[in-house]
Design a protein around this motif. Structure first.
Motif, PDB file in Angstrom:
ATOM      1  N   LYS A 196       0.568  -1.150   0.232  1.00 37.20           N
ATOM      2  CA  LYS A 196       0.070   0.552  -0.217  1.00 37.20           C
ATOM      3  C   LYS A 196       0.571   1.277   0.215  1.00 37.20           C
ATOM      4  CE  LYS A 196      -4.366   1.894   2.149  1.00 37.20           C
ATOM      5  NZ  LYS A 196      -4.804   1.940   3.121  1.00 37.20           N
ATOM      6  N   ILE A 197       1.031   1.394  -1.668  1.00 42.28           N
ATOM      7  CA  ILE A 197       2.004   2.537  -1.180  1.00 42.28           C
ATOM      8  C   ILE A 197       1.740   4.153  -2.529  1.00 42.28           C
ATOM      9  CG2 ILE A 197       3.891   1.910  -2.343  1.00 42.28           C
ATOM     10  CD1 ILE A 197       5.922   3.094  -1.218  1.00 42.28           C
ATOM     11  N   THR A 198       1.502   5.338  -2.781  1.00 45.65           N
ATOM     12  CA  THR A 198       1.173   5.725  -4.045  1.00 45.65           C
ATOM     13  C   THR A 198       2.353   6.309  -4.596  1.00 45.65           C
ATOM     14  OG1 THR A 198       1.048   7.462  -2.848  1.00 45.65           O
ATOM     15  CG2 THR A 198      -1.220   5.938  -2.190  1.00 45.65           C
ATOM     16  N   LYS A 199       1.972   6.457  -5.359  1.00 45.32           N
ATOM     17  CA  LYS A 199       2.872   7.533  -6.641  1.00 45.32           C
ATOM     18  C   LYS A 199       3.722   8.973  -6.016  1.00 45.32           C
ATOM     19  CE  LYS A 199       3.964   9.135 -11.483  1.00 45.32           C
ATOM     20  NZ  LYS A 199       3.468   8.878 -12.178  1.00 45.32           N
ATOM     21  N   ASP A 200       2.277   9.628  -4.950  1.00 44.13           N
ATOM     22  CA  ASP A 200       2.938  10.556  -4.451  1.00 44.13           C
ATOM     23  C   ASP A 200       3.885  10.189  -3.534  1.00 44.13           C
ATOM     24  OD1 ASP A 200       1.445  12.188  -6.168  1.00 44.13           O
ATOM     25  OD2 ASP A 200       0.687  12.281  -4.939  1.00 44.13           O
ATOM     26  N   THR A 252      -0.163   3.985   5.137  1.00 46.53           N
ATOM     27  CA  THR A 252       0.246   3.551   4.008  1.00 46.53           C
ATOM     28  C   THR A 252       1.952   3.924   3.862  1.00 46.53           C
ATOM     29  OG1 THR A 252      -0.131   5.486   3.298  1.00 46.53           O
ATOM     30  CG2 THR A 252      -1.490   4.487   2.928  1.00 46.53           C
ATOM     31  N   GLY A 253       2.368   3.214   2.856  1.00 45.76           N
ATOM     32  CA  GLY A 253       3.497   3.411   2.476  1.00 45.76           C
ATOM     33  C   GLY A 253       5.141   2.928   3.472  1.00 45.76           C
ATOM     34  N   ASP A 258      17.903  -2.484  12.881  1.00 44.68           N
ATOM     35  CA  ASP A 258      17.877  -1.318  11.996  1.00 44.68           C
ATOM     36  C   ASP A 258      16.990  -0.995  12.171  1.00 44.68           C
ATOM     37  OD1 ASP A 258      18.824   0.283  10.097  1.00 44.68           O
ATOM     38  OD2 ASP A 258      18.122  -1.010   7.635  1.00 44.68           O
ATOM     39  N   ILE A 259      16.566   0.614  13.666  1.00 41.49           N
ATOM     40  CA  ILE A 259      15.579   1.019  13.062  1.00 41.49           C
ATOM     41  C   ILE A 259      15.222   2.135  12.351  1.00 41.49           C
ATOM     42  CG2 ILE A 259      14.816   2.858  14.881  1.00 41.49           C
ATOM     43  CD1 ILE A 259      16.602   1.870  17.109  1.00 41.49           C
ATOM     44  N   GLY A 260      14.103   1.989  11.849  1.00 39.78           N
ATOM     45  CA  GLY A 260      13.056   3.587  10.764  1.00 39.78           C
ATOM     46  C   GLY A 260      13.865   2.848   9.378  1.00 39.78           C
ATOM     47  N   CYS A 261      14.074   1.384   8.489  1.00 34.16           N
ATOM     48  CA  CYS A 261      15.241   0.800   7.803  1.00 34.16           C
ATOM     49  C   CYS A 261      14.615   1.756   6.564  1.00 34.16           C
ATOM     50  CB  CYS A 261      14.603  -0.367   7.849  1.00 34.16           C
ATOM     51  SG  CYS A 261      13.239  -1.417   7.599  1.00 34.16           S
ATOM     52  N   GLY A 262      13.519   2.151   6.175  1.00 36.86           N
ATOM     53  CA  GLY A 262      13.393   2.898   4.967  1.00 36.86           C
ATOM     54  C   GLY A 262      12.187   0.952   4.360  1.00 36.86           C
TER      55      GLY A 262
END
Length: 619
Positions: free
Chosen positions: A156-160, A250-251, A222-226
């Protein structure tokens, strides 16, 4: 065909007993269970390690048989031959994660960031339904291709969100039609992750990042691993990197990492400890993870200190905007001096600083804490208890632990030494006997992962049949991991999988032993939902987990529904338990639309194997 038990009923009440007689029988069975159960104790630990007493075993068999007979009576009284299947949840629950309902948390009075924390007590779901996959969902690509390319409809991730992403790892993606790619045409990783890893190694005084393990770094939080590219690189170096990031509607970083076949779990630094024991990790890494580390009187740094083993490293990469012409020393002062004042109090030393990256090392000398100056951070009193989402503490943990050993002084081989095993309260003979059991069990399980076993004439695949889907299984969860023997067996067989080793709350806490072996693991209460997104695991395994549920506050159906939520379409479930419990699980599995087959282990015991596969529902 009626069971002998029902034949006896027929002799007394006739061939078709009335509903009232069936209800009376049911009440009698439940009354017997209540009387017998009043003196029972929680024997979950015994069920997973040592044999239970005869009295308890007989009681358990009675209870299991009563449950099976109850379902059969219920089916007969309703005049139906098949249990009704559960319906599908609405579209709004396609990415449903229980326990993270921000609106409900705010209504309950949580604030100051705690509304984003985990609150399972507010997320009890009344409606039982099956979480459906999105319309665009596709089966992930086979490993290792699935590490570098995923289907955009699966997350669930948008182009924006792509266009607005600014972190180092989020810029490593390319959105192409219905795919997300994490690598360039020549296979190299974007934005210099390999260079970044080598830089960290050099700052630690190593020749290259291939020497991490020799330097004692086997596990990294790994915290907040992207989206996991740094962790993916570490895994290629045989370093176990586990991503932990906050829940995102999302994302999601965690959802993206798991979709790529990388270890990840939902967790955050707000008000509670992470579900790991003290002294769990060799390195904690934060690259623009969004946490203000000196906030709340440094309580977040104290949580990092709790998690770090002696001699472990805290790596912080946090660019700081500076006015044009300002010096590097000024930038360092603005960024590091507040942290240095606090880290001095907890016996950390700033080991190295280069560009935007800073590395602190935790002391290996426990006496350091006693020789500190006045106004130092106090030591936590009492023994370090099992940490399962306990409130964050403003004291230093782990000083009195028997596991206080420098990461540089541990065994470098694939197995722990006898002394290290005994330090965890495990006899070496028991450990290696358990490992031998899982070596043989894995070979048995793996050959069963084929739809052929669900046919009218089940069989293992022969030479003329397609092989089991070895490379379709990547994310595996052992829901009752014990010593982590299944994980070891997978490694020895060189399977391209990783395991999330779950130690149930209330069982013997073997998680320190599992983490010491360099495996991924976590504490969890199976009466609650697991902190992950739907469709994130390819295979779920549990040995002896079901047999304790009757003495817990949760039901087997709720557990199987949670397993269905986190299991990918066409994913596998392997359960091993006592015959009565397995039969009950098989009946419930039909309600959630799983293909299921009970297998007799043919070893003279009452243990049975239940192998299930989740269908791909395209509605």
């Amino acid at each position: 065909m009626r069971t002998p038990w029902l034949n006896k009923l027929a002799l007394v009440f006739g061939p078709r007993p009335s509903i009232s007689w069936l209800v009376l029988c049911l009440i009698s069975v439940l009354a017997l269970i209540t009387v017998l159960g009043s003196s029972s104790s929680n024997a979950f630990e015994a069920a997973t390690s040592t044999p239970a007493p005869d009295m308890y075993t007989n009681y358990r068999k009675l209870k299991e048989q009563a449950a099976v007979d109850y379902l059969e009576l219920k089916s007969l009284s309703g005049g139906v031959g098949r249990v009704k299947e559960l319906g599908l949840c609405g579209k709004e629950r396609e990415n449903f994660v229980p326990c993270y309902n921000v609106s409900a948390n705010m209504l309950a009075g949580y604030k100051n960031g705690e509304e984003f924390d985990r609150h399972c007590e507010l997320s009890r779901v009344v409606q039982r339904c099956l979480v459906r996959p999105p319309k665009e969902y596709k089966i992930p690509l086979r490993w290792p291709a699935g590490r570098d390319v995923i289907w955009s409809g699966n997350v669930k991730i948008t182009k924006d969100q792509f266009l607005s992403s600014g972190s180092m790892t989020k810029r490593m993606m390319l959105l192409e039609e219905n795919q997300i790619a994490f690598h360039s045409d020549d296979g190299s990783i974007f934005d210099g992750v390999k260079d970044y890893s080598r830089q960290i190694a050099e700052m630690l005084g190593l020749g290259s990042d291939t020497e991490f393990i020799q330097a004692g770094v086997r596990t990294v939080l790994d915290i907040g691993c992207g989206f996991g590219s740094f962790g993916a690189h570490l895994l290629s170096l045989k370093v176990m990197a586990v991503c932990v990031a906050a829940y995102e509607a999302t994302g999601s970083q965690v959802q993206m990492a798991l979709e790529r076949g990388l270890p990840a779990i939902i967790g955050n630094f707000i008000s509670r400890q992470l579900p790991y024991p003290t002294l769990s990790y060799d390195m904690v890494h934060c690259a623009q993870c969004g946490i203000v580390w000196d906030d709340k009187d440094g309580v977040f740094l104290l949580e990092v200190d709790r998690l770090l083993r002696p001699g472990g490293y805290f790596v912080l990469t946090a660019p700081v905007n500076k006015a044009q012409g300002s010096s590097l020393s000024t930038k360092k002062a603005n960024m590091v001096v507040p942290l240095e004042k606090f880290t001095d109090k907890i016996c950390w030393s700033l080991l190295a600083q280069q560009d935007d990256t800073f590395i602190w090392q935790k002391t290996v000398e426990a006496n350091c804490y006693k020789s500190r100056k006045q106004a130092a951070i106090p030591l936590c009193k009492g023994q370090d208890l099992q940490s399962y989402y306990q409130p964050l503490v403003s004291c230093i943990s782990g000083i009195s632990s028997k596991h206080w050993t420098s990461i540089q002084n541990r065994s470098s081989g694939p197995y722990l030494s006898s002394a290290e095993l005994e330090l965890h309260g495990v006899q070496p003979d028991d450990f290696f006997e358990d490992l031998q059991y899982w070596r043989s069990s894995l070979k048995n399980y793996w050959s069963l992962l084929t739809p052929l076993i669900f046919s009218d004439h089940p069989k293992r695949p022969g030479d003329e049949d397609p092989l089991p889907p070895f490379n379709m299984v990547r994310n595996v969860m052992d829901m009752n991991a014990h010593y982590g023997g299944l994980n070891y067996a997978f490694l020895e067989e060189k399977k391209s999988v990783w395991l999330m080793n779950v130690v149930p709350v209330g069982a013997q806490n073997t998680l320190p032993l599992i983490l010491e072996q360099g495996f991924a693991g976590v504490l969890h209460d199976w009466c609650e939902p697991f902190p992950t997104y739907p469709r994130t695991y390819d295979m779920l395994h549990a040995n002896g987990l079901l047999s304790h549920l009757s003495s817990e506050r949760c039901s087997m159906m709720d557990l199987l529904l949670e397993m269905d939520r986190i299991l990918r379409p066409e994913g596998w479930v392997v359960l091993c338990d006592k015959m009565g419990v397995i039969e009950l699980a098989r009946m419930l599995a039909t309600q959630i639309r799983w293909e299921a087959r009970v297998i007799d282990l043919q070893n003279g015991s009452d243990q049975r194997l239940l192998v299930c596969q989740k269908p791909f529902v395209r509605k």
